[in-house]
Scaffold this active site. Structure first.
Site, PDB file in Angstrom:
ATOM      1  N   LYS A  87       0.842  -1.202   0.000  1.00  0.00           N
ATOM      2  CA  LYS A  87       0.000   0.000   0.000  1.00  0.00           C
ATOM      3  C   LYS A  87       0.874   1.247   0.000  1.00  0.00           C
ATOM      4  O   LYS A  87       1.933   1.269   0.645  1.00  0.00           O
ATOM      5  CB  LYS A  87      -0.900  -0.029   1.241  1.00  0.00           C
ATOM      6  CG  LYS A  87      -1.985   1.044   1.268  1.00  0.00           C
ATOM      7  CD  LYS A  87      -2.857   0.890   2.517  1.00  0.00           C
ATOM      8  CE  LYS A  87      -4.007   1.869   2.547  1.00  0.00           C
ATOM      9  NZ  LYS A  87      -4.861   1.681   3.744  1.00  0.00           N
ATOM     10  N   SER A 162      -9.732   1.314   2.698  1.00  0.00           N
ATOM     11  CA  SER A 162      -8.915   2.140   1.833  1.00  0.00           C
ATOM     12  C   SER A 162      -7.793   1.384   1.119  1.00  0.00           C
ATOM     13  O   SER A 162      -7.188   1.929   0.198  1.00  0.00           O
ATOM     14  CB  SER A 162      -8.300   3.270   2.660  1.00  0.00           C
ATOM     15  OG  SER A 162      -7.454   2.727   3.667  1.00  0.00           O
ATOM     16  N   SER A 186      -9.823  -1.089   6.969  1.00  0.00           N
ATOM     17  CA  SER A 186      -9.289  -0.928   5.610  1.00  0.00           C
ATOM     18  C   SER A 186      -8.565  -2.113   4.997  1.00  0.00           C
ATOM     19  O   SER A 186      -8.194  -2.049   3.830  1.00  0.00           O
ATOM     20  CB  SER A 186      -8.353   0.279   5.566  1.00  0.00           C
ATOM     21  OG  SER A 186      -9.113   1.436   5.406  1.00  0.00           O
TER      22      SER A 186
HETATM   23  N1  GLN Z   1     -13.107   3.521   6.082  1.00  0.00           N
HETATM   24  C1  GLN Z   1     -12.550   4.041   7.299  1.00  0.00           C
HETATM   25  C2  GLN Z   1     -12.211   5.504   7.115  1.00  0.00           C
HETATM   26  O1  GLN Z   1     -12.541   6.029   6.118  1.00  0.00           O
HETATM   27  C3  GLN Z   1     -11.361   3.236   7.704  1.00  0.00           C
HETATM   28  C4  GLN Z   1     -10.150   3.574   6.936  1.00  0.00           C
HETATM   29  C5  GLN Z   1      -8.962   2.780   7.382  1.00  0.00           C
HETATM   30  O2  GLN Z   1      -9.064   1.761   8.050  1.00  0.00           O
HETATM   31  N2  GLN Z   1      -7.803   3.288   7.017  1.00  0.00           N
HETATM   32  O3  GLN Z   1     -11.624   6.111   7.948  1.00  0.00           O
END
Ligand code: GLN
Length: 489
Positions: A87, A162, A186
């Protein structure tokens, strides 16, 4: 490409590749070339899935060749020659680390993350950096400054987020392992949407040195695997104390891959009722029931339990995470990192850089975070959220203290949704209702494929007590074996 495919054939699993490299039947260089060829076939680049943001094929293949000729020990490593994608918020030396943001476009880190060093020392080859929601804020990978990633199972749909790019390159068959990051689901949510395995370790299990901070009390590097075994091999390589991260725990790391074949007899698997609400798609409930049946047939007991504060997780998360983000992202000011948009004086340069550099969702989070931390609202929002967070963590403590070893739930309330379907931010935030709880409590959790609905993968989630990843993997291996091809149906 909309067809749901089986995991990679055994010879392209992490274990399969490493065994062949150690036996001298395959070189790391060849393994890297083959990964890029599989990526080409699946169109992981910008013109296709848009899952891979940065890669340098020639340099990667040359470096893999260097492994084979110069450092023999690497060729005997547990991940010898295994191609791995990362990532884009995890620092690597030779490729950019942009966090999916304009503000870091072209930025190359002067140091690498500990997780990357450990993978390389085990013989792995880093083949590229993957697309993500900007600064890991999102659940669909649509918030990337470099365009959305598409789900390899159905190109009209999101891969989740994400860490959507990492999930997509594994699901597309390019690599057996990828790294992602978790702040609120995520890794698990995109793993569920793409039909692969995704693990969020215990808070403190993996060093965060080199992971760009989003919300420091929640962030953790996680792993994707095409199978449970790929994920186990990856996690046991990167886990453990690191002097460069004071929050990394000084506890022994178990060999998670040795949990394969563990007996589930006597295991108590909790079924938390809050994760099976009335609005849950009946077909998702059915897939979970099939998994519970599999656990029972393996000798486990399934017990109904309750985690009463579950519905408060999303409101709490969307106070705590933006609050910490507003503070962590203050460093992107056009002076120290990445892009600079000059203004008339320092304050104007900050303003111009940040307004131009950050996308809409990141700006929303910073504003939200600054608001809940402001003098007049701190007690009403931030302090209150911290208190409720403790209640959520206590729910898990209580249920695990009552003799329940693991919890099993759906990973998401729905399968992958179409690109563009969730324009309302609040709708998007609700994709994480079953996953954000584990981040707030700090407990480990993972998602694995348990079936499909309309041809789209559905994930089942195991949640374990702090630092009990080994038991979690034992159950995951057993469920994967028991479901067999059913996990793909
Ligand atoms: N979807 C969540 C957010 O938008 C979690 C994102 C994540 O785990 N980095 O913050």
């Amino acid at each position: 490409m909309s067809e749901h495919r089986a995991p990679l054939p055994p010879e392209t699993s992490a274990r399969g590749i490493a065994e062949r490299v150690r036996a001298g039947d395959l070189t790391a260089e060849r393994a890297a070339r083959e990964a890029f060829a599989r990526g080409d076939q699946a169109k992981v680049g910008p013109e296709g899935l848009n899952a891979l943001l940065w890669s340098d094929r020639a340099a990667t293949v040359a470096a893999a060749h260097g492994h084979g000729t110069q450092s023999d020990f690497v060729d005997r490593g547990e991940l010898a020659g295994v191609p791995i994608a990362v990532k884009d918020n995890i620092a690597t030396l030779s490729l950019p680390t942009s966090c999916g943001s304009r503000i870091l476009e072209g930025y190359v880190s002067p140091f690498e993350a500990t997780a990357i060093t450990r993978l390389r020392n085990a013989g792995a080859t880093i083949v590229g950096k993957t697309n993500m929601d900007e600064f890991a804020m999102g659940s669909s990978t649509e918030n990337s400054a470099f365009g959305p990633t598409r789900n390899p199972r159905d190109c009209s749909r999101v891969p989740g987020g994400s860490s959507g790019g990492s999930a997509a390159v594994v699901a597309a068959g390019m690599v057996p392992i990828a790294l992602g990051s978790e702040t609120g689901g995520s890794v698990r949510q995109p793993a569920a949407f793409c039909g692969i395995v995704g693990v969020k370790p215990t808070y403190g299990r993996v060093s965060r040195y080199g992971l760009v901070a989003f919300a420091s009390s929640l962030d953790q590097i996680g792993v994707f695997g095409a199978t449970v075994d790929d994920a186990a091999l990856a996690l046991q390589t990167i886990a453990g104390r690191d002097v460069m991260d004071a929050t990394s725990a000084d506890l022994p790391v178990e060999r998670y891959a040795e949990a394969a074949g563990a007996s589930l007899s006597g295991l108590v698997v909790g079924r938390p009722k809050e994760y099976f609400p009335e609005f849950l798609d009946a077909r998702i409930r059915e897939k979970c029931d099939r998994a519970f049946d599999a656990f029972r047939s393996l000798g486990a007991e399934v017990r109904d339990v309750s985690l009463p504060h579950t519905d408060l997780a999303i409101p709490v998360y969307y106070i705590v995470a933006p609050a910490e983000a507003s503070s962590n992202l203050a460093r992107f000011d056009g002076v120290r990192y990445g892009v600079r948009v000059p203004g008339d004086g320092l304050a104007a340069t900050y303003e111009a850089t940040r307004s131009r550099g950050f996308g809409k969702e990141v700006t929303r989070r910073i504003l939200l975070g600054a608001y809940v931390l402001s003098a007049g609202y701190y007690d009403a929002y931030y302090r209150k959220a911290q208190q409720v967070r403790t209640l959520i963590a206590d729910d898990f403590r209580t249920v695990f203290a009552s003799g329940v070893h693991l919890l099993f739930t759906p990973t998401t309330p729905s399968p992958a949704f179409p690109i563009g379907a969730k324009a309302d931010p609040y709708e998007m935030y609700l994709s994480d209702i079953f996953t954000a709880t584990a981040n707030l409590a700090g407990v480990p959790a993972m998602s694995q494929p348990i079936g499909t609905v309309d041809g789209l993968p559905i994930g089942g989630q195991l949640i374990a007590p702090h630092f009990d990843e080994a038991r979690m993997f034992g159950a995951a291996y057993a469920l994967e074996a028991a479901l067999g091809a059913e996990a793909l149906r």
